[in-house]
Design an enzyme around this catalytic site. Structure first.
Site, PDB file in Angstrom:
ATOM      1  N   TYR A 279      -6.651   6.609   3.793  1.00 44.98           N
ATOM      2  CA  TYR A 279      -6.783   5.583   2.762  1.00 44.98           C
ATOM      3  C   TYR A 279      -6.038   4.298   3.150  1.00 44.98           C
ATOM      4  O   TYR A 279      -6.607   3.202   3.143  1.00 44.98           O
ATOM      5  CB  TYR A 279      -6.260   6.073   1.394  1.00 44.98           C
ATOM      6  CG  TYR A 279      -5.960   4.897   0.514  1.00 44.98           C
ATOM      7  CD1 TYR A 279      -7.002   4.208  -0.102  1.00 44.98           C
ATOM      8  CD2 TYR A 279      -4.668   4.390   0.395  1.00 44.98           C
ATOM      9  CE1 TYR A 279      -6.755   3.057  -0.840  1.00 44.98           C
ATOM     10  CE2 TYR A 279      -4.414   3.250  -0.328  1.00 44.98           C
ATOM     11  CZ  TYR A 279      -5.455   2.588  -0.948  1.00 44.98           C
ATOM     12  OH  TYR A 279      -5.221   1.449  -1.644  1.00 44.98           O
TER      13      TYR A 279
ATOM     14  N   GLU B 286       0.818  -1.204   0.000  1.00 45.56           N
ATOM     15  CA  GLU B 286       0.000   0.000   0.000  1.00 45.56           C
ATOM     16  C   GLU B 286       0.860   1.267   0.000  1.00 45.56           C
ATOM     17  O   GLU B 286       0.523   2.247  -0.655  1.00 45.56           O
ATOM     18  CB  GLU B 286      -0.952   0.013   1.197  1.00 45.56           C
ATOM     19  CG  GLU B 286      -2.098  -1.002   1.098  1.00 45.56           C
ATOM     20  CD  GLU B 286      -2.955  -0.824  -0.150  1.00 45.56           C
ATOM     21  OE1 GLU B 286      -2.980   0.279  -0.720  1.00 45.56           O
ATOM     22  OE2 GLU B 286      -3.591  -1.799  -0.566  1.00 45.56           O
TER      23      GLU B 286
ATOM     24  N   ASP C 150      -9.364   6.052  -2.609  1.00 47.46           N
ATOM     25  CA  ASP C 150      -8.210   6.550  -3.351  1.00 47.46           C
ATOM     26  C   ASP C 150      -8.708   7.200  -4.640  1.00 47.46           C
ATOM     27  O   ASP C 150      -9.908   7.412  -4.819  1.00 47.46           O
ATOM     28  CB  ASP C 150      -7.264   5.390  -3.662  1.00 47.46           C
ATOM     29  CG  ASP C 150      -7.900   4.407  -4.618  1.00 47.46           C
ATOM     30  OD1 ASP C 150      -9.140   4.401  -4.719  1.00 47.46           O
ATOM     31  OD2 ASP C 150      -7.175   3.648  -5.278  1.00 47.46           O
TER      32      ASP C 150
END
Length: 348
Positions: free
Chosen positions: A116, A33, A134
């Site tokens: 996020y 991520e 996102d």
DNA sequence: AATACGGGGGT
DNA sequence: ACCCCAGTATT
């Protein structure tokens, strides 16, 4: 049929085969991520593989030096991500005994982890019902519901957050979030969306009104500032002079060839000679121009020329400056145009 | 609420 | 060339 079932049915047939989807290790999800922030999947794949090979667990990473960690990040961009990740795993080791927290709020306290990323980790690794909003999700939902507000504004994001929460399933929130990523990456793409093959086309207000190409709405970007630079490839005894950039700011902590900023491009040679004299206290001869790059960063554009230079006397080197030989296979992290030149010279 | 922060692939 | 991406931290 609901939005989430249509989306999930599509996802289970069309999910991309990605390296970080092999297991649900929270550390690996975390690494992926962070790497994927503002960075394309294709660019991340190789970095992720090499990273996991070298730092397979959070404990291994926590023990590594920052210079080595940056070396594994070199070329990926946004280098504070690497530093924050290192600081983050050290925090998990020190504060949580090496065990990743499994609730969104605690995860978000880790450095480099925002709303996020916390939502993505919590939903994918721990099946928490948390949105992961996102650019893909903003784009998809602005088209689905014809939201014509600026998606960089907080108000629009809140609107999307509300809609995502409404449509998120209770049993597999992680799959739902990842399905949105895949849809955004392969179907509901920024330009020329492939609505004919979209599993949500029947629900899409933007498609129904044929305004999908006008969404999402973004602000106009401003012109990058043009900066002229001259860099010295200063050679002595087969070694090149390199220096470390400041800890804060652009390309923080990365190694580079010494540069001078030019007010007048036509005085590049003189300015470089003077700059080297001022910084290192040595008279250098500036030779011919070797490389030339235009390198655009987010808000500034470098026009950078590299010159071969020579100097003969030895001297004391300042902190953050050293000589580098191409035969050492030296592990210094480079970035920007310097990275490309260092590669060409066999230094990276 | 703006701005800083990289780099590369698609069009 | 231009766009924009699996965003976050700082000011």
């Amino acid at each position: 049929m609901t939005l989430s079932t249509q989306l999930l049915n599509w996802y289970y047939e069309n999910a991309r085969d990605l390296p970080w989807r092999k297991d649900k290790d929270a550390y690996k999800i975390w690494v992926s991520e962070i790497m994927l922030q503002q960075t394309r999947v294709e660019a991340v794949k190789d970095y992720y593989q090499r990273w996991i090979e070298r730092f397979p667990t959070l404990e291994v990473l926590a023990e590594a030096s920052e210079q080595e960690v940056l070396k594994y990040w070199q070329g990926l961009g946004y280098y504070t991500r690497a530093r924050n990740l290192l600081a983050g795993v050290r925090e998990v080791c020190a504060t949580y005994g090496g065990e990743m927290p499994n609730d969104e709020r605690t995860i978000q306290r880790l450095p480099g982890v925002g709303e996020y990323t916390a939502g993505a980790i919590a939903s994918i690794a721990y099946d928490r019902r948390t949105p992961a909003i996102d650019g893909n999700v903003l784009r998809i939902f602005s088209r689905l519901f014809c939201l014509d507000g600026d998606i960089t504004k907080q108000a629009t994001k809140r609107e999307v957050d509300h809609l995502v929460r409404q449509h998120m399933p209770y049993n597999c929130p992680g799959d739902f979030n990842q399905a949105l990523m895949d849809l955004g990456a392969t179907v509901c793409i920024p330009r020329n969306p492939r609505c004919q093959m979209c599993p949500l086309a029947n629900l899409c207000e933007g498609y129904a009104r044929e305004v999908q190409d006008t969404l999402p709405v973004r602000p106009v970007k401003k012109e990058p500032l043009l900066i002229h630079l001259a860099a010295g490839l200063v050679l002595r005894d087969g070694q090149y002079l390199v220096r470390r950039r400041p800890e804060r700011g652009l390309l923080a902590g990365m190694w580079e060839f010494p540069t001078v900023e030019l007010t007048e491009k036509r005085f590049a040679v003189e300015s470089l000679k003077e700059g080297l004299q001022n910084e290192f206290g040595q008279e250098a001869t500036v030779g011919k121009r070797e490389f030339h790059y235009i390198h655009t960063f987010s808000h500034r554009k470098w026009d950078i020329s590299f010159y071969h230079c020579q100097w003969f006397a030895g001297s004391e080197l300042l902190e953050g400056v050293r000589w580098l030989s191409s035969t050492e296979g030296n592990p210094l992290p480079w970035a920007g145009p310097h990275h490309k030149v260092a590669l060409a010279l066999g230094l990276a």
